[in-house]
Structure formats: structure tokens, C-alpha cells
Scaffold this motif. Sequence first.
Motif, short mmCIF file in Angstrom:
data_model
loop_
_atom_site.label_atom_id
_atom_site.label_comp_id
_atom_site.label_asym_id
_atom_site.label_seq_id
_atom_site.Cartn_x
_atom_site.Cartn_y
_atom_site.Cartn_z
N ALA A 179 0.84 -1.21 0.00
CA ALA A 179 0.00 0.00 0.00
C ALA A 179 0.86 1.25 0.00
O ALA A 179 0.58 2.22 -0.72
N ALA A 180 1.95 1.24 0.79
CA ALA A 180 2.84 2.39 0.85
C ALA A 180 3.55 2.60 -0.49
O ALA A 180 3.76 3.73 -0.92
N PHE A 181 3.91 1.51 -1.15
CA PHE A 181 4.55 1.59 -2.46
C PHE A 181 3.64 2.27 -3.47
O PHE A 181 4.09 3.07 -4.31
N GLY A 182 2.34 1.97 -3.41
CA GLY A 182 1.40 2.53 -4.37
C GLY A 182 1.02 3.97 -4.11
O GLY A 182 0.53 4.66 -5.02
N ASP A 183 1.25 4.44 -2.88
CA ASP A 183 0.90 5.83 -2.56
C ASP A 183 1.71 6.81 -3.40
O ASP A 183 2.92 6.72 -3.50
N GLY A 184 1.01 7.77 -3.99
CA GLY A 184 1.68 8.82 -4.74
C GLY A 184 2.07 8.46 -6.16
O GLY A 184 2.66 9.27 -6.87
N LEU A 185 1.76 7.24 -6.62
CA LEU A 185 2.13 6.84 -7.99
C LEU A 185 1.11 7.28 -9.03
O LEU A 185 1.38 7.23 -10.22
N ASP A 186 -0.08 7.65 -8.58
CA ASP A 186 -1.17 8.00 -9.49
C ASP A 186 -1.48 6.83 -10.43
O ASP A 186 -1.71 7.01 -11.63
N ILE A 187 -1.43 5.63 -9.86
CA ILE A 187 -1.74 4.39 -10.59
C ILE A 187 -2.75 3.62 -9.77
O ILE A 187 -2.60 3.52 -8.55
N PRO A 188 -3.80 3.09 -10.38
CA PRO A 188 -4.78 2.31 -9.61
C PRO A 188 -4.10 1.23 -8.78
O PRO A 188 -3.24 0.51 -9.28
N ILE A 189 -4.48 1.11 -7.52
CA ILE A 189 -3.81 0.20 -6.60
C ILE A 189 -3.95 -1.25 -7.04
O ILE A 189 -3.06 -2.07 -6.79
N ASP A 190 -5.05 -1.59 -7.73
CA ASP A 190 -5.21 -2.98 -8.15
C ASP A 190 -4.15 -3.36 -9.19
O ASP A 190 -3.69 -4.51 -9.23
N GLN A 191 -3.75 -2.39 -10.03
CA GLN A 191 -2.68 -2.67 -10.99
C GLN A 191 -1.34 -2.84 -10.27
O GLN A 191 -0.53 -3.70 -10.64
N VAL A 192 -1.10 -2.02 -9.27
CA VAL A 192 0.14 -2.14 -8.49
C VAL A 192 0.19 -3.51 -7.80
O VAL A 192 1.21 -4.20 -7.84
N GLN A 193 -0.91 -3.90 -7.19
CA GLN A 193 -0.95 -5.19 -6.49
C GLN A 193 -0.70 -6.34 -7.44
O GLN A 193 0.07 -7.27 -7.13
N LEU A 194 -1.32 -6.29 -8.61
CA LEU A 194 -1.17 -7.39 -9.56
C LEU A 194 0.25 -7.45 -10.12
O LEU A 194 0.84 -8.54 -10.26
N TYR A 195 0.82 -6.29 -10.43
CA TYR A 195 2.19 -6.27 -10.95
C TYR A 195 3.16 -6.85 -9.91
O TYR A 195 4.00 -7.70 -10.24
N LEU A 196 3.05 -6.41 -8.67
CA LEU A 196 3.96 -6.89 -7.63
C LEU A 196 3.75 -8.38 -7.34
O LEU A 196 4.70 -9.10 -7.02
N ALA A 197 2.51 -8.85 -7.46
CA ALA A 197 2.23 -10.28 -7.27
C ALA A 197 2.89 -11.11 -8.37
O ALA A 197 3.47 -12.17 -8.11
N VAL A 198 2.80 -10.64 -9.62
CA VAL A 198 3.45 -11.34 -10.73
C VAL A 198 4.96 -11.39 -10.52
O VAL A 198 5.60 -12.44 -10.67
N ARG A 199 5.52 -10.26 -10.15
CA ARG A 199 6.98 -10.19 -9.95
C ARG A 199 7.44 -11.12 -8.83
O ARG A 199 8.45 -11.83 -8.97
N GLU A 200 6.70 -11.14 -7.73
CA GLU A 200 7.08 -12.00 -6.61
C GLU A 200 6.95 -13.48 -6.98
O GLU A 200 7.82 -14.29 -6.65
#
Length: 454
Positions: A216-237
Motif C-alpha cells: 500500500a505504501a509503495f502505491g501511494d503517490g504513484l497516481d496508478i490504480p492500486i489494483d494494478q500495483v498489487q497485480l504487478y507486484l504479485a506477478v513479480r514475486e
Amino acid sequence: MSEDSQPGPEDEFRDMLRQFLSGDSEIDPSKLVGAAGLPNDPAFMARLMSQLQSAVSRSGDGIDWTLATEQSASIATQSAIETSPGQVSALEQAFHVAALWLDEVAHVAELTVEPRLMTRAEWASATMPVWSQLAEPVADSIADSLTSVLRDQAPEEMREMLAGASQVMRNVGGALFAMQLGQVVGQLSTEVVSGGDVGIPLLDDQQAALVPQNVAAFGDGLDIPIDQVQLYLAVRELAHARLFRHARWLRLHLISSIREFSQGISIDTGRLEELAADFDPSNPEELREAMASGALIPPKTEEQLAALARLETTLALIEGWVDVVTAKATERLPKSSSIAETVRRRRAAGGPAESAFATLVGLELRPRRLREAAAMWQAVSDAAGGEVRDSLWAHPDIVPTSDDIDDPQGLIARLTGGQPEPDDVDRAIEDLLNDVSDDRPREAEDGTAEDPRS
């Protein structure tokens, strides 16, 4: 009192240390703790003094790493925020979709354990066994150097006392180092977003994990929908964890390489002797600066520089592959490239805790050739396909080298038959692709990975 019951030099030294740690000496322990870079708040000081007093009384050898675990968990819980059910559900769904997307683009083994969502404290505790493995050689070197310097610098009348108390000093030095490592890992737990965020396999090689609070902290301030951030980081992990599950030799190889590098680290005893001779307990700033800057660790030897270059190549190959596979798997995400660039910049810069670990152990975990390695993996993917690309992880002898990163076209020529006479690497790759090689990495009877080179 009989002669046998007379206190020996070691007992005298223990009593002197206990007096110091209880605050009954002229030296203020809190100033020494501050010089070591540790917090000087009353609660921490009380816990540290208690742990050091216990270390004085210990008779066993080795460092008690439970001190590091307790300290890291304490820091991790200070700023913890409970994850909402909505966040949990969203991240679980992200892992599910990420697995499906990866299946389409990567030819590596699937995980046998469900991904986890971890609190900061859980991440710190779960990763501490690996951190302590990596730090132990340096801790031993510091303890040996400190014992040697104190013995050589001590007045003649104290040398007999110190000669019989080397184990006591090693225990106290080890306890202090463990607390410093706990401080670093605790701070890291507030910065990382996943199990593989720093590039090395800190969790079991069948485990993937996200830290919801930090995502959540990573996604703050990116101006990117948080669901996209979550999915990208899940794929990477998942990509990172699956790679180590697929290349069973890789985890042991990487951790062994880091330990091998760390074992070559020594302490500048000359500098340490200068600090000991000039040390003013009422003004410990010089000691603090020396420890914080890494001035006690001398320049790397030629052997260490060569080992470091090999290690950095391996780290770059791992993260470059993860970058390429993640980019392909997340092409459906409109903001995928923006998130990817944020991740790359974040890894290149590193955080405060990662810098602290570099100072403590003398090793930076940031892959310097990440972009070049990613470009090589992409070129291989485009020319030979994902299956050939991923087959290169099957054995350490055919993993691309630093020269291949420099010259991807030469690697591609070998993979696609561009060279008229195949060499040993070509034949090994052909055997692996035809599934006829019997030199594959194997698992030991207890299920752990065996190093195929052993």
C-alpha cells in the motif's frame, strides 16, 4: 577460601564487564551504544544491557541470533497497521491472476506452497535465518579482530585477565552485532514489499509472499490504480519464487557465493587499534563515524573483487529475467511499464536499511548490470522463444555469463545454430532441451536442494 576457589582472570573480567553493564563504572554504556549506531532510548537500552549481561554469562560458542530476531520484530511492530479484509481479498485475488498470467509466458516450475501475506514482523522473523547466515562470517571476523586488538593494546597487568576471557569478549561482541543486524532487518521490514524484493531468496524457495502494508505504501503517490500495483507486484514475486523453485541449484549457489565473499572480509586492525588507543568514552563520535561509514572494513582484495563481480552477474541475471518475464506477463496492465520503471529506480537507489546492511556486512545487494541483463534475456526471448530462454536455468554450467550479457548476439547465435561447430555449452543445451541429460539438479533425501557441482 581455598586456592581452587580463588577467582581466576576470566572471572575477574566477567565481574568487570558486569559492573560496566550495570552502570557502576565511569563509562556510560549508553554512549558506547550510540557509537555503535544503535538507538539510545531507555526501553532499548534496558533490553540491550540485559542481553549483554546474559552474553557475559554464556559458556557456549557462536552467536545467539535470537537477539537479532527479537530486535527486528520489535522494530517491525512499532509502525504496524492492521491489514483490512478488503486488502487481503484483493491481494489473494492478485496472486491467483498472477499465477495464470505467468503460466502463459514462463516455462518454469509452479510453486507447491500457497503464497503468503505477511506482516512486517512475520517477514522479519521468517527472513532472519538467511540474514544471519550471510552476516555470520563478518561477525566472526569482527569478534576475532576485537579480541586480538584488546589483548595487544591492554596494559601488561591486564593481559593475563584478557587472555582467559576471549570467549566472554566474543559473546559480548556477537550479541552487539546481532542487535545491529536486528536493527537493520527490522528497518528493512518497513521498506520491502515482498519476499524477493532485495533480489536474494530470503524465504524458502517454494514460498512467495507480499507485505500488504508496504504494498500500500509503495502505491501511494504513484497516481496508478492500486489494483494494478498489487497485480504487478504479485506477478513479480511469483516469478522470483518460481525461478528458485525451477532452478533447484540456484538458491544454494547464491547464498554460498555471498557467504564465500563475506568470509573474505577482514577488519582493519590498524584502524581499530587507533580508535582503541584514542577512544574517549565521553565523546564517542569518532567511533560512531568509523562504524557507520564502514571505515573498519579495508578495501576489497583482488579475489574479493572477482568474487563480487561473479555475484553481481548472478544477481543481475536473476532480476533481469524476472523483469522480462514480469513485463511479458503484465502486458494487459495499462500502467505496467510505469510500475516497472518505479521498481527499477527503487532497486537501483536502495533504501536506508539496505545501505545499513552494506555497511554492516560490506556487501551491496543492488545488481549493477540489471538493465543490460534484462536486455539480454529479452533478446534471447525474441530470437529463440521463452522455452529456450528458461531452459538456460536448468544447470549452472549453461547459465549465461558476464560475456553473454556483453554480447547477447553471440549467445543467440549459439542457441539458434548460428555457429557451424557446436561447443560443449551447445551440446549441454541440446541435451537439456531433448531431456536426455542425466546431469540435472537433484533433491537430497530430506527435500533440500543439492548443489550439482558438489
